[in-house]
Design a protein around this motif. Structure first.
Motif, mmCIF file in Angstrom:
data_model
loop_
_atom_site.group_PDB
_atom_site.id
_atom_site.type_symbol
_atom_site.label_atom_id
_atom_site.label_comp_id
_atom_site.label_asym_id
_atom_site.label_seq_id
_atom_site.Cartn_x
_atom_site.Cartn_y
_atom_site.Cartn_z
ATOM 1 N N GLU A 119 0.776 -1.479 -0.460
ATOM 2 C CA GLU A 119 -0.021 0.253 -0.290
ATOM 3 C C GLU A 119 1.061 1.459 -0.167
ATOM 4 O O GLU A 119 2.232 0.814 0.445
ATOM 5 C CB GLU A 119 -0.466 -0.102 1.358
ATOM 6 N N TRP A 120 0.194 2.259 0.126
ATOM 7 C CA TRP A 120 1.092 3.359 -0.298
ATOM 8 C C TRP A 120 0.243 4.173 1.028
ATOM 9 O O TRP A 120 -1.121 4.611 0.815
ATOM 10 C CB TRP A 120 1.544 3.930 -1.404
ATOM 11 N N ILE A 121 1.201 5.285 0.841
ATOM 12 C CA ILE A 121 0.546 6.906 1.426
ATOM 13 C C ILE A 121 1.304 8.135 0.356
ATOM 14 O O ILE A 121 2.303 8.215 0.920
ATOM 15 C CB ILE A 121 0.813 7.451 3.010
ATOM 16 N N HIS A 122 0.109 8.558 -0.512
ATOM 17 C CA HIS A 122 1.229 9.637 -1.212
ATOM 18 C C HIS A 122 -0.228 10.953 -0.705
ATOM 19 O O HIS A 122 -0.601 11.107 -0.554
ATOM 20 C CB HIS A 122 -0.120 9.238 -2.725
ATOM 21 N N GLU A 123 0.864 12.294 -1.367
ATOM 22 C CA GLU A 123 0.726 13.120 -0.260
ATOM 23 C C GLU A 123 0.154 14.454 -1.687
ATOM 24 O O GLU A 123 1.311 13.724 -2.484
ATOM 25 C CB GLU A 123 1.615 13.766 1.053
ATOM 26 N N THR A 124 -0.577 14.751 -1.898
ATOM 27 C CA THR A 124 -0.798 16.140 -3.217
ATOM 28 C C THR A 124 -0.158 16.609 -3.088
ATOM 29 O O THR A 124 0.499 17.491 -1.262
ATOM 30 C CB THR A 124 -2.153 15.715 -3.127
ATOM 31 N N ALA A 125 0.147 17.370 -4.655
ATOM 32 C CA ALA A 125 0.831 19.156 -4.178
ATOM 33 C C ALA A 125 -0.025 20.243 -3.301
ATOM 34 O O ALA A 125 0.768 21.004 -2.542
ATOM 35 C CB ALA A 125 1.062 19.882 -5.383
ATOM 36 N N ASP A 126 -1.352 20.030 -2.836
ATOM 37 C CA ASP A 126 -2.077 20.579 -1.907
ATOM 38 C C ASP A 126 -1.914 19.719 -0.528
ATOM 39 O O ASP A 126 -2.482 20.757 0.401
ATOM 40 C CB ASP A 126 -3.324 21.456 -2.414
ATOM 41 N N GLY A 127 -1.007 18.894 -0.081
ATOM 42 C CA GLY A 127 -1.203 18.630 1.129
ATOM 43 C C GLY A 127 -1.609 17.486 1.397
ATOM 44 O O GLY A 127 -1.511 17.171 2.611
ATOM 45 N N ARG A 128 -2.599 17.079 0.905
ATOM 46 C CA ARG A 128 -3.869 16.010 1.807
ATOM 47 C C ARG A 128 -3.167 15.087 1.452
ATOM 48 O O ARG A 128 -2.467 14.775 0.056
ATOM 49 C CB ARG A 128 -4.889 16.034 0.295
ATOM 50 N N LYS A 129 -3.687 13.789 2.533
ATOM 51 C CA LYS A 129 -2.609 12.291 2.654
ATOM 52 C C LYS A 129 -4.121 11.629 2.435
ATOM 53 O O LYS A 129 -5.130 11.625 2.233
ATOM 54 C CB LYS A 129 -2.173 12.302 3.147
ATOM 55 N N LEU A 130 -3.131 10.444 0.830
ATOM 56 C CA LEU A 130 -4.505 9.593 0.136
ATOM 57 C C LEU A 130 -3.244 8.576 0.393
ATOM 58 O O LEU A 130 -2.540 8.003 0.220
ATOM 59 C CB LEU A 130 -4.181 10.191 -1.239
ATOM 60 N N TRP A 131 -4.456 7.490 0.479
ATOM 61 C CA TRP A 131 -4.228 6.141 1.383
ATOM 62 C C TRP A 131 -4.251 5.072 -0.023
ATOM 63 O O TRP A 131 -6.064 5.405 -0.920
ATOM 64 C CB TRP A 131 -4.756 5.482 2.431
ATOM 65 N N VAL A 132 -3.625 4.509 -1.062
ATOM 66 C CA VAL A 132 -3.396 3.545 -1.757
ATOM 67 C C VAL A 132 -3.517 2.118 -1.967
ATOM 68 O O VAL A 132 -2.790 1.762 -0.941
ATOM 69 C CB VAL A 132 -2.368 4.230 -2.833
ATOM 70 N N THR A 133 -4.761 1.182 -1.972
ATOM 71 C CA THR A 133 -4.601 0.462 -2.044
ATOM 72 C C THR A 133 -5.596 -0.417 -3.390
ATOM 73 O O THR A 133 -6.411 0.858 -3.431
ATOM 74 C CB THR A 133 -5.431 0.054 -0.726
ATOM 75 N N HIS A 134 -5.918 -1.717 -3.617
ATOM 76 C CA HIS A 134 -6.403 -1.828 -4.300
ATOM 77 C C HIS A 134 -7.439 -2.230 -4.200
ATOM 78 O O HIS A 134 -8.632 -1.867 -4.669
ATOM 79 C CB HIS A 134 -5.977 -3.193 -5.293
ATOM 80 N N GLY A 135 -7.983 -2.614 -3.003
ATOM 81 C CA GLY A 135 -9.996 -2.762 -2.650
ATOM 82 C C GLY A 135 -9.708 -4.076 -2.227
ATOM 83 O O GLY A 135 -11.123 -4.475 -1.580
ATOM 84 N N ASP A 136 -9.611 -5.028 -2.422
ATOM 85 C CA ASP A 136 -9.894 -6.523 -3.124
ATOM 86 C C ASP A 136 -9.867 -6.882 -1.320
ATOM 87 O O ASP A 136 -11.020 -7.973 -1.104
ATOM 88 C CB ASP A 136 -9.002 -7.143 -3.383
#
Length: 304
Positions: A131-148
């Protein structure tokens, strides 16, 4: 063992088959984004629209590219080996992007779960992560996962998921016949499986339940939102204060999630580039991939 055998065959193919001349065509890169997410490509299946994805990868440039699971369909390859040149070209194009400086992160899904044995490894510059935690250019943290992991069918009745996978494959083949007929009539590409999912009440309920469950987990993790795939349904909306983003797929809808330089997110609908998508000749065995004419003025579906 069977998954490993399929992976070995794919690796062997990549080692001996160079990119086709078409795949090595000049990359325009007229659309530039900070980050791109794609998932559910299902390489190794007749339903994979590899030619359209190749056009997308040639046209779009980004700093980071997330492969959010089900890129290679190990389930299908285990049943029946199917690996045309276009599928090989997609993998080569991804490797090429990694070599040229794009950070490519692969998060395996349930159909390519064999890759979960190689977490924290890098193959040709492509990083494998759970999985991954991505930080957008405007500072938001997004959890990245396939979802299964949030699909009760996958977790509690895997055999049923395989039955559903077989039925889904049949639907895609039927869809190819329908679209050849539509092409003769001058009509645009139309996804039967997508239509059925949105019309069947239980399917709509499943999609809604899945989205709520994933968003709820994102809130528990203390992030601003989640990016996932798995259900082949592109969506970008807020659920109880949490951003839910699903990048869709490259079997039915030809969609990707993109982040602009300022952090703004959009669902990019690649099929909207050319209403003749699907009007190309398709082999009787199923969808062989469609070719779309990419242009700088790509049509996008902006969801805020």
């Amino acid at each position: 063992m069977q998954h490993d055998h399929a992976l070995a065959r794919a690796a062997a193919a990549l080692a001996v088959e160079p990119e086709s001349p078409e795949a090595l065509a000049a990359e325009v890169g007229s659309q530039r984004y900070r980050t791109v997410w794609i998932s559910d490509v299902h390489l190794g299946t007749p339903g994979c629209q590899a030619e359209a994805l190749l056009e997308f990868l040639r046209e779009v440039e980004c700093e980071q590219l997330f492969l959010v699971g089900d890129i290679i369909d190990g389930w299908q390859l285990r049943r029946n080996w199917y690996w045309p040149q276009a599928h090989n070209d997609v993998v080569q194009k991804l490797l090429r992007k990694a070599r040229k400086g794009c950070r490519v992160i692969f998060i395996p899904g349930n159909h390519d779960e064999f890759a979960r044995k190689y977490l924290h490894h890098s193959f040709g510059g492509i990083e494998v992560a759970h999985e991954w935690i991505h930080e957008t250019a405007d500072g938001r943290k997004l959890w990245v996962t396939h979802g299964d992991l949030f699909d009760g069918v996958i977790q509690c009745a895997k055999w049923l998921a395989h039955v559903g996978d077989t039925a889904y494959e049949f639907t895609l083949k039927l869809n190819s016949y329908l679209n050849r007929l539509r092409a003769r009539m001058g009509l645009p590409y139309w996804s039967l499986s997508k239509y059925l999912k949105l019309k069947v009440k239980r399917a709509v309920s499943f999609i809604s339940d899945f989205e709520v469950a994933v968003a709820k987990e994102a809130r528990k993790r203390g992030v601003h939102g989640v990016v996932c795939g798995h259900i082949h349904h592109a969506e970008l909306r807020e659920i109880d204060g949490v951003l839910y983003a699903n990048d869709g797929d490259w079997v039915e809808s030809l969609t990707a999630l993109v982040e602009h330089a300022d952090g703004r997110l959009e669902i990019l609908d690649w099929s909207a580039l050319d209403r003749r998508v699907g009007a190309q000749a398709m082999a009787p065995s199923g969808l062989q991939g469609v070719s779309v004419s990419a242009s700088a003025s790509a049509a996008v579906t902006a969801l805020k």
